[in-house]
Structure formats: structure tokens, C-alpha cells
Design an enzyme around this catalytic site. Structure first.
Site, short mmCIF file in Angstrom:
data_model
loop_
_atom_site.label_atom_id
_atom_site.label_comp_id
_atom_site.label_asym_id
_atom_site.label_seq_id
_atom_site.Cartn_x
_atom_site.Cartn_y
_atom_site.Cartn_z
N HIS A 251 -3.81 14.22 0.59
CA HIS A 251 -4.20 13.40 1.70
C HIS A 251 -2.89 13.29 2.81
O HIS A 251 -3.19 13.41 4.08
CB HIS A 251 -4.45 11.66 1.20
CG HIS A 251 -4.64 10.83 2.38
ND1 HIS A 251 -5.53 10.79 3.23
CD2 HIS A 251 -3.79 9.94 3.04
CE1 HIS A 251 -5.57 9.90 4.21
NE2 HIS A 251 -4.15 9.27 4.08
N ASP B 153 0.82 -0.95 -0.01
CA ASP B 153 -0.02 -0.09 0.16
C ASP B 153 0.71 1.22 0.03
O ASP B 153 2.01 1.15 0.85
CB ASP B 153 -0.84 0.22 1.33
CG ASP B 153 -1.95 1.06 1.11
OD1 ASP B 153 -2.25 1.18 0.02
OD2 ASP B 153 -2.45 1.39 2.00
N GLU C 42 -10.82 3.84 3.10
CA GLU C 42 -9.73 4.69 2.33
C GLU C 42 -10.30 4.49 0.82
O GLU C 42 -10.18 3.64 0.37
CB GLU C 42 -8.46 4.30 2.61
CG GLU C 42 -7.86 4.88 3.98
CD GLU C 42 -6.61 4.58 4.30
OE1 GLU C 42 -5.88 3.50 3.53
OE2 GLU C 42 -5.93 5.22 5.16
MN MN Z 1 -4.21 2.50 2.48
#
Ligand code: MN
Length: 423
Positions: free
Chosen positions: A141, A134, A207
Site C-alpha cells: 500500500h 492508525d 481502507e
Molecule cells: Mn487508515
């Protein structure tokens, strides 16, 4: 070269207006029907096409595929054949499904054997995911999180503009859209002055991310360059990387995310190939400071994919709470893959790379509840009048995404998941 992408093509299978799945899409997924083994399928409009049945009809004789590439519970075997083979498969499928091709169109007695309505099939997790990584590649963000948890004056950490920051996630808990899950439990520290407690998380968040799936990469020790990256990307999905913010806040120093992230992540059922997205390539954000040479891109490595997040309450009232776009990402997929492999780390077919939360410049484009409700200080009012700071038991989070130009719309359908009470 990619004949399947031509905008004027029409299929003999009906495509409703505003469908995500015109003949120019031809995504890949895994379907399950009663009495049949799981198999590879594609989708046009609201119809699902069984590729194993087409294989048995001899439709793919010119291609380097075998029966177990289609008679399969994941796309991994098919992906092993590589970028050019999958591109040819899309081209052949496109030709077979064209309105003026009578080969399958006029065999109406066979249609029941390979053509199903999409609501009559169960969609399985499309990929047997080996490793999941990830990233953290949205500047907006990362800035928002830095402002909230560290220092507004130095919101971005010093490495952020130099490195596509990422961490190794967990593949075992990635599930397909429609899978409900329970609120996770763990250590939280609601009061800074007191010891941590064991509790169900009180701050479940989504998310908004896109994921990409890789083909087999290079051997251990070799690297994939930014220029080569497209050849190693099979396709993209919508991806909800569920997070427990209170567990995250207490555990993440010094080694980063752990139990706050690995309880579940949800991916959409159809993988849209990178080939199908080529008409929607757009200029990448200008990067300053100038990135190191091994991260330099073509300048046009981003994709214009419109994204939306909605919360559906238990009373079935849906409220759209976010509109964002994949093109906002500061670091591109090509840069992420180049960085991931620059040290010689090998990626394998079926690896999943998450983009990181995709937040845009305006408040309505933030890709998490943490940001939308600004750490709980600005609750969001839903269409049924209730308020949300984080996700409540019984809420379903739905994400949708599509590309649109004057000629064609290519979409991903949706990814959704419902939060159940803690076990
Ligand atoms: Mn994430």
C-alpha cells in the site's frame, strides 16, 4: 492451555456450515434488545448468548467478574480484568456450551432468557474507545501510494522500512457496522493551478484494515516489548477507515491526515480475541534492512486472515472488488505496539489501533479504491454494469474476514457502512 481453541469441540447450539462463529471463536460484543439494558454477549452460529443472564444464573462464580462487567454498554469493564481472566471466561463459556454439557442445554425453559437469534438484537459499538491510532504498515500500500503521488523510483519514504509509521486518529467518530454516514465536506483543490474550493468530497474511499483493541498497558514512561505485546492485545475487528482522498491530498502536508480521515471509521461488532486466533499464526514477512533491536519479533507474529471487500449498490447488486490477507502486513501488531510505547507513551484498555490499509501483491488484492482504480485511471466495472473510480452516494461497502484451516473457521462477520449524500 487455551481449552476453548480445541478443534474437535462441538456445541449444543447449531452452527451452520461456513459460519464464522463456531464454538472455537467465542467473540465478545455488546447487544441491545427492547426492554433490556445493553449487555455483553457472545455468538455461536446464528445465536447470540447474553452473558449478563448467564452471570445471574451463577455460571461465572469461579471467575473474577462482577455484574457490571456484563451489565454494561461497552467491553471496557470486562477488559479491565485482563488477559488471563478473559481467557478463563472463554474457556468457561466453551465448557458451558459444549454438546455434552447438560447444565444450560437441558434448561430449555430458560433458553428464551439468554439465547437470542442474531437478527433479533441490535449490535452496539463494542468498545468505549479512548484513543485511536492508525498505522501505515502494508509495504504494498505504501509503495502504491508513493508511486501515484510522489516518485515511482523512490516510492517508499526513507523511514518506512525502519519505523512502523502511524498517526493519532480520532476516536469520537468510530462507529459500529451498519451505521450510515454523510459524504463529508471540506477544502479540495481540483485544479493545481487554481485556489482551493469548499466542496463536498468527490473522492470518497474505503481502507481495508484490521483493528486491534488493547488491554490496560503499563504506566506512563514504561514500554511494552514485542515479546510482551500479546499480553496487552484483547482482540481484533474488521475496520474500514473511510478516507476523503481529495481533502487528504490538499491538507496532509506537513502534519499528516486530519479532516480527510476523522469524519467516520467503521468497526465490526464482534471482537475476536487474540487467543482465538492463535491457531492461525503464521510466519511474518522477512524484514530488510534488519529492524532495530527493540522491534525484533519472534518471526511468527503474523495472522492468516482472509479478507474481502464488496460494493453493494442501491439496487442491492453486490460486487466483490478485492481479496487480501492480513498476513501481508510488513509490520506486525506486536511491532506496532512496541513502537507506540517505546517512548513511554501509555496505552489504555479500549484503545484502538488500525493496521493501515491491507494491500497484497496483486492488483485484485489492493485494499482501497485509490489503488484498485489507480487514482481513477482504471475504473472498476460492477456487476450491474456501472463503473466506480471512488465510492458513490448510496453505495454500501462491505468487508468480510475469516481464518480457515482444515479443522475450523474463525471469522469476524462483516463490517459495512453506506455513504449518504452530503448534508
Ligand atoms: Mn487508515
Amino acid at each position: 492451555m487455551i481449552s476453548a481453541n480445541q478443534a474437535h469441540l462441538k456445541s449444543w447450539i447449531p452452527v451452520p456450515e461456513h459460519s464464522d462463529f463456531p464454538i472455537q471463536n467465542i467473540p465478545f460484543g455488546i447487544i441491545k434488545m427492547e426492554g433490556k439494558s445493553p449487555r455483553v454477549a457472545t455468538r455461536i452460529g446464528d445465536s447470540v448468548i447474553d452473558l449478563y443472564e448467564l452471570y445471574k444464573l451463577g455460571c461465572f462464580e469461579s471467575l473474577p467478574f462482577e455484574s457490571n462487567d456484563f451489565d454494561a454498554s461497552s467491553l471496557n469493564s470486562l477488559m479491565k480484568k485482563g488477559k488471563l481472566a478473559v481467557r478463563e471466561l472463554r474457556n468457561v463459556l466453551s465448557a458451558l456450551l459444549l454438546s455434552d454439557n447438560s447444565f444450560l442445554r437441558d434448561k430449555s425453559e430458560l433458553h428464551d432468557s439468554f439465547l437470542y437469534t442474531h437478527d433479533s438484537v441490535e449490535m452496539l459499538l463494542p468498545v468505549n474507545i479512548g484513543d485511536y491510532t492508525d498505522f501505515y504498515s502494508s509495504k504494498e500500500h505504501a509503495t502504491n501510494v508513493g508511486v501515484m503521488f510522489r516518485d515511482p523510483a523512490n516510492a517508499l519514504l526513507p523511514n518506512w522500512l525502519w519505523i512502523p509509521v502511524g498517526y493519532h486518529g480520532r476516536a469520537s467518530s468510530v462507529v459500529v457496522s451498519g451505521t450510515d454516514f454523510h459524504r463529508p465536506k471540506g477544502q479540495i483543490k481540483p485544479n493545481d493551478e487554481e485556489d482551493p474550493i469548499f466542496s463536498a468530497s468527490r473522492q470518497i474511499d474505503f481502507e481495508l484494515e484490521m483493528g486491534f483493541i488493547t488491554f490496560d498497558g503499563k504506566p506512563l514512561g514504561d514500554s511494552i516489548s514485542v515479546a510482551e505485546a500479546d499480553d496487552y492485545i484483547f482482540g481484533l475487528c474488521l475496520f474500514n477507515d473511510w478516507s476523503a482522498r481529495d481533502i487528504q491530498k490538499w491538507e496532509y502536508v506537513p502534519l499528516g491526515p486530519f479532516l480527510a480521515k476523522n469524519f467516520v471509521s467503521t468497526m465490526s461488532a464482534w471482537i475476536v480475541t487474540l487467543d482465538a486466533l492463535q491457531p492461525f499464526r503464521v510466519e511474518s514477512p522477512i524484514q530488510s534492512p534488519k529492524v532495530l533491536e527493540y522491534l525484533a519479533g519472534s518471526g511468527k507474529d503474523s495472522y492468516d486472515i482472509q479478507l474481502q471487500v464488496a460494493i453493494e449498490t442501491e439496487s442491492k447488486v453486490e460486487t466483490e472488488i478485492c481479496q487480501s490477507n492480513f498476513k501481508y502486513m510488513y509490520w506486525t501488531m506486536a511491532q506496532q505496539l512496541a513502537h507506540h510505547t517505546v517512548n513511554g507513551c501509555n496505552v489504555r484498555g479500549g484503545d484502538l489501533m488500525g493496521s493501515g490499509t491491507i494491500s497484497g501483491p496483486s492488483e485484485g488484492s489492493y485494499g482501497s479504491m485509490l489503488e484498485l482504480a489507480w487514482k481513477g485511471t482504471k475504473p472498476i466495472t460492477l456487476n450491474d454494469g456501472t463503473q466506480r473510480r471512488f465510492i458513490l452516494d448510496g453505495d454500501t461497502v462491505v468487508m468480510r474476514g475469516y481464518c480457515q484451516n482444515a479443522n475450523v473457521r474463525i471469522g469476524f462477520g462483516e463490517v459495512k457502512g453506506k455513504l449518504l449524500p452530503a448534508k
